[in-house]
Every structure is written in structure tokens, then in C-alpha cells.
Design a protein around this motif. Structure first.
Motif, PDB file in Angstrom:
ATOM      1  N   MET A  87       0.838  -1.208   0.000  1.00 47.79           N
ATOM      2  CA  MET A  87       0.000   0.000   0.000  1.00 47.79           C
ATOM      3  C   MET A  87       0.870   1.253   0.000  1.00 47.79           C
ATOM      4  O   MET A  87       0.602   2.205  -0.722  1.00 47.79           O
ATOM      5  CB  MET A  87      -0.905   0.021   1.239  1.00 47.79           C
ATOM      6  N   ILE A 127       0.843  -8.999  -7.147  1.00 47.90           N
ATOM      7  CA  ILE A 127      -0.418  -8.810  -7.865  1.00 47.90           C
ATOM      8  C   ILE A 127      -1.574  -9.486  -7.114  1.00 47.90           C
ATOM      9  O   ILE A 127      -2.628  -8.884  -6.920  1.00 47.90           O
ATOM     10  CB  ILE A 127      -0.303  -9.347  -9.313  1.00 47.90           C
ATOM     11  N   ILE A 156      -2.635  -7.461  -4.165  1.00 52.41           N
ATOM     12  CA  ILE A 156      -3.405  -6.264  -4.531  1.00 52.41           C
ATOM     13  C   ILE A 156      -4.831  -6.663  -4.911  1.00 52.41           C
ATOM     14  O   ILE A 156      -5.799  -6.018  -4.498  1.00 52.41           O
ATOM     15  CB  ILE A 156      -2.715  -5.493  -5.688  1.00 52.41           C
ATOM     16  N   ILE A 176      -8.880  -1.506  -1.002  1.00 51.22           N
ATOM     17  CA  ILE A 176      -8.554  -0.652  -2.146  1.00 51.22           C
ATOM     18  C   ILE A 176      -9.781  -0.560  -3.056  1.00 51.22           C
ATOM     19  O   ILE A 176     -10.472  -1.540  -3.280  1.00 51.22           O
ATOM     20  CB  ILE A 176      -7.374  -1.247  -2.961  1.00 51.22           C
TER      21      ILE A 176
END
Lengths: 156, 150
Positions: free
Chosen positions: B13, B42, B45, B54
Motif C-alpha cells: 500500500m 499482484i 493487490i 482498495i
């Protein structure tokens, strides 16, 4: 916008609409636009340097990052102090947005500051600290009740 | 919700907030810093997106540099009309944020337009369709910070 050449516009459009979480994200954009990966990266880098792109990164949902108490606050700041106060508030971790704004008649609270706390108490503490630190006694607090919409603008 | 993120997630982050690598293999660059491979970066995320930590990964443009003007607007809506009025306001693509807040006015939204005519047109439509004539406008003079780095 009118200053951007067609290739730059194309690359930015692909970056906005077609940026994927994959090993070579810029290669995909290059293939779509019909140029090299290096050109894509260079164009993006230029746009970061001239400020058209503020950053590439993530938008977080504060409430899901542990910040449950959020408020829009508006402060009455004398014009001669606004730069100092705005610049220093920008350094505070729990401040996400800080804007000097034109105000309609009858509204004196010109500095708008979005503040996030892990609890209502923490949020109130941050507000109190700002008030004392900059000697700002007149302000308004609008606590977030519910998100009604949050999206990103499509420019391209 | 904090427990959804471990230390590596926080580090990812941090990097996403502070400067995405402009490299051919950006997630590899991030992974190399954190001693994990790019696919792990990846997938972490992706998980943060699925968990709702997110909202979005991608570019953030400076609307003013692209000829757009941002404006904060506020309108006072009776409690029983919140959803109905929000629907009218949210219909516009140019409305990117809208929040219900306590106090008065209670509905605060942002408007990003590339002409003052378009801005006026949207505001007039909202006024006409909701019957609420008073919308306060706060256009931005200067921004000191737009970033959520919590």
C-alpha cells in the motif's frame, strides 16, 4: 487538454481505461496504441512530471483501512494564514483532502479539510489539536453518515 | 478490518501510495523491494481490492491541467427525500463523490466539469428535478493535498 498530441491522448486514454494488474501493464497499453512500451513509459513519465498525472497508485476506502470516523471540516482561516495552515495540514497523515475554496455569501469557512479517525474520539482529538495549534476557533464539522457515490472521473 | 492486512500488504500500500514504478515490470520492482515475487504482489493487490480496502488502482489525473474545474457543492435535503434526491444528483458522470453528512447542509457532492455552462446546466437540472433551489457552491482556489495515505 488541447495541448496534448494525439498519441499522448491515446496513451492516457488506455492508461485510464485499460490499466491492468499484470506483469507488463505498459506493454498492453503499447499494443493497444500501436507504439513501443518505452514510448508509453516515457509519455506517462512526462505527464507525471508536468502534473497532468498526479500519480499512479491506489485509492483506498478509509473506512476499510480501519478509519471508521470521517468528517468534512470547514475552517475560517484568515487569507494571510491560509498558505501556512494549508501546507501544514497537508502533512498530517489523517488529512486526506485540503482545499482553499471560494465561498458563497454568508459562508466564512474557506478551508475545507477531510479528516479520518480510527474512532469518533480520535477524530475529535485531531480536530481539537488543529484548532489549538493554529488558533482557529471558528469551524464546522460535517461527519460522514453514508457514502452515496464515489467514482473516478473519465477524462478520456 | 485492519486484520485483513498483514505487514507486506501495508508495505505494498505504501509503495502504491507513494510512487508506482514506471518500469516494464512494475510489480516485479515492487516485489524485489519486499522479497516476494511479482505474482504474489499482484495477488495481494487483487485480494485488497476484493476485501474492499482498495477501491481502484490506476492513474490519478489533475483535472485542472486537463481543462476541468472541480467544485464542491452542498444541498440541504429533508431526511425522507435523501435517496430520491441522491438518485437525481448521482446520475451525472460529472458527479464523482456524494456523501450524506450530519449537520446542515447535509448532502455534499463534487462536480468536475470542463465548462461553466455544463456546470450550470447540471445544477439547474438538479434544482428543477428536486425542487430544491438552494445549492451552495465552493469552487477550489488552491489545493494543498489530495491523497489518502492512511
Amino acid at each position: 487538454m488541447e495541448n496534448l498530441d494525439a498519441k499522448t491522448k491515446n496513451i492516457l486514454k488506455q492508461l485510464q481505461n485499460n490499466f491492468k494488474l499484470e506483469t507488463k501493464p505498459f506493454k498492453r497499453i503499447a499494443n493497444e496504441v500501436g507504439c513501443t512500451e518505452e514510448e508509453v513509459i516515457e509519455t506517462i513519465d512526462n505527464c507525471c512530471n508536468n502534473g497532468i498525472i498526479k500519480r499512479i497508485g491506489a485509492a483506498v476506502k478509509p473506512q476499510n483501512a480501519g478509519y471508521s470516523a470521517n468528517a468534512l471540516t470547514a475552517w475560517k482561516v484568515p487569507p494571510e494564514k491560509i498558505h501556512e495552515v494549508g501546507t501544514e495540514l497537508a502533512e498530517i497523515k489523517e488529512v486526506s483532502h485540503c482545499y482553499d475554496r471560494e465561498c458563497p455569501k454568508g459562508w466564512d469557512y474557506n478551508l475545507f479539510v477531510m479528516i479520518h479517525g480510527r474512532s469518533k474520539e480520535e477524530l475529535e482529538e485531531i480536530i481539537k489539536n488543529i484548532s489549538e495549534r493554529f488558533d482557529l476557533k471558528e469551524y464546522k464539522v460535517f461527519n460522514t453518515v453514508r457514502e452515496l457515490k464515489k467514482t473516478s472521473m473519465k477524462y478520456f | 478490518m485492519e486484520c485483513l492486512m498483514d505487514e507486506k500488504d501495508h508495505e505494498i500500500m505504501q509503495i502504491l501510495q507513494n510512487g508506482f514504478p514506471l518500469e516494464s515490470e512494475p510489480f516485479k520492482v515492487i516485489g524485489d523491494k519486499l522479497w516476494i515475487d511479482e505474482h504474489a504482489v499482484i495477488s495481494r493487490i487483487v485480494r485488497l481490492i476484493q476485501n474492499g480496502v482498495i477501491r481502484y488502482v490506476g492513474p490519478f489525473f489533475d483535472s485542472r491541467k486537463l481543462g476541468y474545474k472541480g467544485c464542491l457543492a452542498a444541498i440541504d435535503v429533508p431526511q425522507e427525500r435523501i435517496d430520491e434526491v441522491a438518485e437525481v444528483i448521482n446520475r451525472f458522470d460529472e458527479v464523482t463523490h456524494n456523501y450524506l453528512r450530519d449537520g446542515s447542509p447535509n448532502m455534499w457532492f463534487t462536480l468536475i466539469t470542463n465548462s461553466s455552462e455544463r456546470q450550470q446546466e447540471i445544477l439547474n437540472t438538479i434544482k428543477a428535478e428536486t425542487g430544491i433551489k438552494d445549492i451552495m457552491l465552493f469552487s477550489s482556489k488552491k489545493y494543498f493535498k489530495v491523497k489518502v495515505d492512511l
